[in-house]
Design a protein around this motif. Structure first.
Motif, PDB file in Angstrom:
ATOM      1  N   PRO A  13       0.828  -1.210   0.000  1.00 19.95           N
ATOM      2  CA  PRO A  13       0.000   0.000   0.000  1.00 19.95           C
ATOM      3  C   PRO A  13       0.861   1.258   0.000  1.00 19.95           C
ATOM      4  CG  PRO A  13       0.094  -0.914   2.205  1.00 19.95           C
ATOM      5  CD  PRO A  13       0.832  -1.885   1.320  1.00 19.95           C
ATOM      6  N   VAL A  14       0.212   2.381  -0.258  1.00 23.77           N
ATOM      7  CA  VAL A  14       0.924   3.656  -0.330  1.00 23.77           C
ATOM      8  C   VAL A  14       0.918   4.331   1.039  1.00 23.77           C
ATOM      9  CG1 VAL A  14       0.955   5.941  -1.366  1.00 23.77           C
ATOM     10  CG2 VAL A  14       0.342   3.959  -2.757  1.00 23.77           C
ATOM     11  N   HIS A  15       2.098   4.594   1.565  1.00 23.30           N
ATOM     12  CA  HIS A  15       2.268   5.395   2.772  1.00 23.30           C
ATOM     13  C   HIS A  15       3.653   6.017   2.705  1.00 23.30           C
ATOM     14  CE1 HIS A  15       4.639   1.975   4.231  1.00 23.30           C
ATOM     15  NE2 HIS A  15       3.606   1.188   3.954  1.00 23.30           N
ATOM     16  N   GLY A  16       4.000   6.857   3.668  1.00 24.78           N
ATOM     17  CA  GLY A  16       5.258   7.598   3.587  1.00 24.78           C
ATOM     18  C   GLY A  16       6.477   6.728   3.407  1.00 24.78           C
ATOM     19  N   SER A  17       6.568   5.649   4.205  1.00 26.31           N
ATOM     20  CA  SER A  17       7.741   4.775   4.126  1.00 26.31           C
ATOM     21  C   SER A  17       7.832   4.067   2.783  1.00 26.31           C
ATOM     22  CB  SER A  17       7.691   3.737   5.257  1.00 26.31           C
ATOM     23  OG  SER A  17       8.810   2.878   5.198  1.00 26.31           O
ATOM     24  N   SER A  18       6.685   3.629   2.261  1.00 25.91           N
ATOM     25  CA  SER A  18       6.713   2.907   0.980  1.00 25.91           C
ATOM     26  C   SER A  18       7.025   3.843  -0.182  1.00 25.91           C
ATOM     27  CB  SER A  18       5.382   2.177   0.740  1.00 25.91           C
ATOM     28  OG  SER A  18       4.320   3.074   0.525  1.00 25.91           O
ATOM     29  N   VAL A  19       6.540   5.076  -0.101  1.00 25.55           N
ATOM     30  CA  VAL A  19       6.851   6.061  -1.148  1.00 25.55           C
ATOM     31  C   VAL A  19       8.354   6.323  -1.190  1.00 25.55           C
ATOM     32  CG1 VAL A  19       6.603   8.484  -1.835  1.00 25.55           C
ATOM     33  CG2 VAL A  19       4.587   7.176  -1.131  1.00 25.55           C
ATOM     34  N   MET A  20       8.957   6.517  -0.014  1.00 23.36           N
ATOM     35  CA  MET A  20      10.398   6.769   0.033  1.00 23.36           C
ATOM     36  C   MET A  20      11.184   5.518  -0.347  1.00 23.36           C
ATOM     37  SD  MET A  20      10.309   9.888   0.525  1.00 23.36           S
ATOM     38  CE  MET A  20      12.078  10.022   0.316  1.00 23.36           C
ATOM     39  N   GLY A  21      10.655   4.345  -0.001  1.00 23.67           N
ATOM     40  CA  GLY A  21      11.303   3.106  -0.417  1.00 23.67           C
ATOM     41  C   GLY A  21      11.359   2.967  -1.921  1.00 23.67           C
ATOM     42  N   ASN A  40      11.392  -6.373  -0.548  1.00 22.45           N
ATOM     43  CA  ASN A  40      10.223  -5.673  -0.029  1.00 22.45           C
ATOM     44  C   ASN A  40       9.866  -6.231   1.339  1.00 22.45           C
ATOM     45  OD1 ASN A  40       7.873  -4.281   0.405  1.00 22.45           O
ATOM     46  ND2 ASN A  40       6.827  -4.991  -1.447  1.00 22.45           N
ATOM     47  N   LEU A  41       9.925  -5.375   2.358  1.00 22.49           N
ATOM     48  CA  LEU A  41       9.678  -5.800   3.730  1.00 22.49           C
ATOM     49  C   LEU A  41       8.191  -5.901   4.065  1.00 22.49           C
ATOM     50  CD1 LEU A  41      10.987  -6.484   6.460  1.00 22.49           C
ATOM     51  CD2 LEU A  41      11.174  -4.034   6.924  1.00 22.49           C
ATOM     52  N   SER A  42       7.355  -5.341   3.224  1.00 20.62           N
ATOM     53  CA  SER A  42       5.921  -5.312   3.528  1.00 20.62           C
ATOM     54  C   SER A  42       5.271  -6.671   3.286  1.00 20.62           C
ATOM     55  CB  SER A  42       5.219  -4.259   2.673  1.00 20.62           C
ATOM     56  OG  SER A  42       3.834  -4.266   2.919  1.00 20.62           O
ATOM     57  N   THR A  43       4.430  -7.089   4.229  1.00 23.02           N
ATOM     58  CA  THR A  43       3.647  -8.315   4.047  1.00 23.02           C
ATOM     59  C   THR A  43       2.207  -7.987   3.663  1.00 23.02           C
ATOM     60  OG1 THR A  43       3.142  -8.375   6.416  1.00 23.02           O
ATOM     61  CG2 THR A  43       5.046  -9.646   5.654  1.00 23.02           C
ATOM     62  N   SER A  44       1.865  -6.701   3.635  1.00 24.48           N
ATOM     63  CA  SER A  44       0.525  -6.270   3.223  1.00 24.48           C
ATOM     64  C   SER A  44       0.572  -5.758   1.790  1.00 24.48           C
ATOM     65  CB  SER A  44       0.001  -5.161   4.147  1.00 24.48           C
ATOM     66  OG  SER A  44      -0.089  -5.603   5.484  1.00 24.48           O
ATOM     67  N   ARG A  60       4.192 -14.623   2.970  1.00 30.22           N
ATOM     68  CA  ARG A  60       5.042 -13.549   2.459  1.00 30.22           C
ATOM     69  C   ARG A  60       6.218 -13.294   3.399  1.00 30.22           C
ATOM     70  NH1 ARG A  60      -0.255  -9.926   1.430  1.00 30.22           N
ATOM     71  NH2 ARG A  60      -0.972 -10.883  -0.524  1.00 30.22           N
ATOM     72  N   TYR A  61       5.950 -13.368   4.698  1.00 32.39           N
ATOM     73  CA  TYR A  61       7.019 -13.135   5.669  1.00 32.39           C
ATOM     74  C   TYR A  61       8.092 -14.219   5.585  1.00 32.39           C
ATOM     75  CZ  TYR A  61       9.399 -12.238  10.083  1.00 32.39           C
ATOM     76  OH  TYR A  61      10.352 -11.966  11.029  1.00 32.39           O
ATOM     77  N   LEU A  62       7.668 -15.464   5.457  1.00 32.55           N
ATOM     78  CA  LEU A  62       8.627 -16.563   5.307  1.00 32.55           C
ATOM     79  C   LEU A  62       9.448 -16.383   4.036  1.00 32.55           C
ATOM     80  CD1 LEU A  62       6.426 -19.604   6.406  1.00 32.55           C
ATOM     81  CD2 LEU A  62       8.264 -18.503   7.705  1.00 32.55           C
ATOM     82  N   SER A  63       8.791 -15.887   2.984  1.00 29.74           N
ATOM     83  CA  SER A  63       9.495 -15.626   1.729  1.00 29.74           C
ATOM     84  C   SER A  63      10.544 -14.526   1.905  1.00 29.74           C
ATOM     85  CB  SER A  63       8.488 -15.216   0.651  1.00 29.74           C
ATOM     86  OG  SER A  63       9.144 -14.861  -0.547  1.00 29.74           O
ATOM     87  N   ILE A  64      10.208 -13.508   2.693  1.00 26.75           N
ATOM     88  CA  ILE A  64      11.162 -12.432   2.975  1.00 26.75           C
ATOM     89  C   ILE A  64      12.393 -12.983   3.691  1.00 26.75           C
ATOM     90  CG2 ILE A  64      11.541 -10.330   4.334  1.00 26.75           C
ATOM     91  CD1 ILE A  64       8.546  -9.668   3.834  1.00 26.75           C
ATOM     92  N   ILE A  65      12.174 -13.824   4.681  1.00 30.38           N
ATOM     93  CA  ILE A  65      13.285 -14.411   5.438  1.00 30.38           C
ATOM     94  C   ILE A  65      14.200 -15.209   4.519  1.00 30.38           C
ATOM     95  CG2 ILE A  65      13.868 -16.123   7.204  1.00 30.38           C
ATOM     96  CD1 ILE A  65      11.318 -15.266   8.682  1.00 30.38           C
ATOM     97  N   ILE A  66      13.611 -16.002   3.636  1.00 31.04           N
ATOM     98  CA  ILE A  66      14.402 -16.809   2.696  1.00 31.04           C
ATOM     99  C   ILE A  66      15.226 -15.910   1.778  1.00 31.04           C
ATOM    100  CG2 ILE A  66      14.253 -18.408   0.744  1.00 31.04           C
ATOM    101  CD1 ILE A  66      11.763 -19.606   2.139  1.00 31.04           C
ATOM    102  N   LYS A  67      14.598 -14.843   1.289  1.00 33.90           N
ATOM    103  CA  LYS A  67      15.304 -13.916   0.391  1.00 33.90           C
ATOM    104  C   LYS A  67      16.464 -13.231   1.108  1.00 33.90           C
ATOM    105  CE  LYS A  67      11.288 -12.874  -2.528  1.00 33.90           C
ATOM    106  NZ  LYS A  67      10.273 -11.843  -2.889  1.00 33.90           N
ATOM    107  N   VAL A  68      16.246 -12.858   2.367  1.00 33.31           N
ATOM    108  CA  VAL A  68      17.303 -12.194   3.137  1.00 33.31           C
ATOM    109  C   VAL A  68      18.491 -13.134   3.326  1.00 33.31           C
ATOM    110  CG1 VAL A  68      17.917 -11.294   5.421  1.00 33.31           C
ATOM    111  CG2 VAL A  68      15.779 -10.580   4.333  1.00 33.31           C
ATOM    112  N   ILE A  69      18.219 -14.362   3.741  1.00 33.20           N
ATOM    113  CA  ILE A  69      19.301 -15.338   3.955  1.00 33.20           C
ATOM    114  C   ILE A  69      20.051 -15.602   2.647  1.00 33.20           C
ATOM    115  CG2 ILE A  69      19.799 -17.738   4.573  1.00 33.20           C
ATOM    116  CD1 ILE A  69      17.458 -17.592   6.540  1.00 33.20           C
ATOM    117  N   LYS A  70      19.313 -15.706   1.561  1.00 33.52           N
ATOM    118  CA  LYS A  70      19.929 -15.948   0.256  1.00 33.52           C
ATOM    119  C   LYS A  70      20.873 -14.808  -0.118  1.00 33.52           C
ATOM    120  CE  LYS A  70      18.745 -16.941  -4.577  1.00 33.52           C
ATOM    121  NZ  LYS A  70      17.622 -17.130  -5.542  1.00 33.52           N
ATOM    122  N   GLN A  71      20.420 -13.564   0.080  1.00 32.84           N
ATOM    123  CA  GLN A  71      21.259 -12.412  -0.230  1.00 32.84           C
ATOM    124  C   GLN A  71      22.512 -12.372   0.645  1.00 32.84           C
ATOM    125  OE1 GLN A  71      21.187 -10.012  -2.543  1.00 32.84           O
ATOM    126  NE2 GLN A  71      19.368 -10.859  -3.552  1.00 32.84           N
TER     127      GLN A  71
END
Length: 377
Positions: A13-21, A40-44, A60-71
């Motif tokens: 969704p659109v909010h200040g943090s996502s716009v700056m991201g 992308n850290l957002s799960t929404s 989505r959160y589990l996917s984020i964790i996997i992506k972080v470890i991979k990087q």
């Protein structure tokens, strides 16, 4: 080339943090200077999903964790940038990811787009987590006004100040070619002045406060139109319209839903005054105020978070106390009845944007911060 892993939000969704991201993700200078990876850290994916607990979000959160470890395993970044939440389930979710990064010995810099640490630091669990998450890291604040919120865990030498910046749009008012007599302080108001509110329909953003102020303007027979732009939040369009009818403002107030791109720019261009009476206790910057100043609009807002760094009271607009309907109505009325002052404040706001808040200034500041942190032994 130095490698940076960015773990941040971008729309939807659109909010200040996502716009700056999104701005950081698309930044040419940053991507040309460093080898960048983005997660992308957002799960929404919609505003309705924020705060909800669903299986999709868990996935989505589990996917984020996997992506972080991979990087961390494959790209081995020298720096990890995290746009961290600071309280509630979102903080605990982000904290776990930060712990993973810490296990790999990667330097971390947090970008604080919200606040609330000081209100939770007295709770035992939060205090322990804050100490662990923030130990031996650095942070970026949007304003010096926000330092008190984190001072228990960050000495000033570990903090950088980097106000948000947005890309330039050479906005021009539709009434630019009006006869000068129309703009005269002594001339009658020829048509209703256009007031704009642009944010999600959330109570703490001051939606109902502004409606109550509009009621006072209407009772004083001051001509105006007020347009509300934004997605539905904890106020539905039906609830909003019901409130409008209760206050007898159907002729003066309208809600037009979400606007993006050129449609959003048009909303700014057609307006004369921007009003954002937020009392949201996590407010840090008020990016919409900056967008309004970019479009040469005088801004009426509140001294919440770092907003006083953006809106200069009495120069680029006014800051009124949170939830003070009478003070808000008075300032709106004063600007409606003083067109030359509106123009003067709008011009001052545009100049302040050009001097302090352009995208180029923001990008150069971030580049300088990243270089300093990477080079710190």
């Amino acid at each position: 080339m130095k490698r940076i892993l960015f773990i941040l939000h971008y729309p939807p969704p659109v909010h200040g943090s996502s716009v700056m991201g999104q701005i950081i993700k698309e930044s040419k200078p940053i991507n040309e200077t460093f080898s960048c990876s983005y997660i992308n850290l957002s799960t929404s994916r919609t505003l309705d999903e924020v705060g909800e607990r669903t299986f999709k979000k868990v996935g989505r959160y589990l996917s984020i964790i996997i992506k972080v470890i991979k990087q961390l395993l494959l790209n081995r970044p020298q720096l990890c940038y995290i746009a961290i939440a600071v309280r509630g389930p979102a903080f605990k979710k982000d904290a776990f990811i930060a712990f993973i990064v810490k296990l790999f010995g990667v330097k971390i810099i947090y970008h604080f787009h919200n606040k609330g640490i000081s209100t939770n630091q007295h709770k035992i669990i939060y205090n322990i987590l804050y100490k662990c998450v923030f130990k031996n890291t650095r942070g970026i604040l949007l304003s010096e006004y926000l330092y008190d919120d984190i001072k228990k865990y960050f000495s000033k030498d570990r903090i950088f100040i980097c106000p948000n910046g947005i890309s330039d749009i050479h906005a021009t008012k539709e009434n630019e070619d009006e006869d000068e007599n129309e703009k005269s302080l002594n001339s009658p108001i020829k048509s209703p002045v256009e007031i704009l509110f642009l944010s999600n329909l959330i109570k703490s953003k001051g939606v109902f406060i502004l409606l109550e102020a509009c009621k006072i303007l209407h009772q004083k027979e001051i001509p105006f139109k007020c347009t509300f732009v934004g997605a539905e939040g904890n106020i539905s369009s039906g609830e909003f319209q019901q409130k409008v009818e209760e206050l007898n403002l159907s002729e003066q107030v309208k809600y037009v839903g979400k606007k993006y791109g050129s449609d959003k720019e048009e909303a700014y261009v057609k307006s004369d005054i921007f009003v954002f009476p937020t009392y949201y206790n996590l407010e840090t910057f008020g990016l919409v105020n900056l967008e309004a100043m970019q479009h040469s609009l005088p801004v009426i807002s509140t001294p919440e978070g770092g907003i006083p760094d953006v809106v200069e009271n009495g120069v680029t607009g006014y800051l009124v106390p949170q939830k003070n309907v009478i003070a808000l109505a008075e300032k709106i009325a004063y600007l409606i009845l003083n067109p030359q002052l509106r123009e003067k404040m709008g011009k001052a706001g545009r100049e302040k944007y050009e001097k302090e808040f352009t995208l180029e200034i923001f990008e150069n500041k971030l580049l300088s911060i990243f270089r300093q942190v990477i080079d710190i032994v």
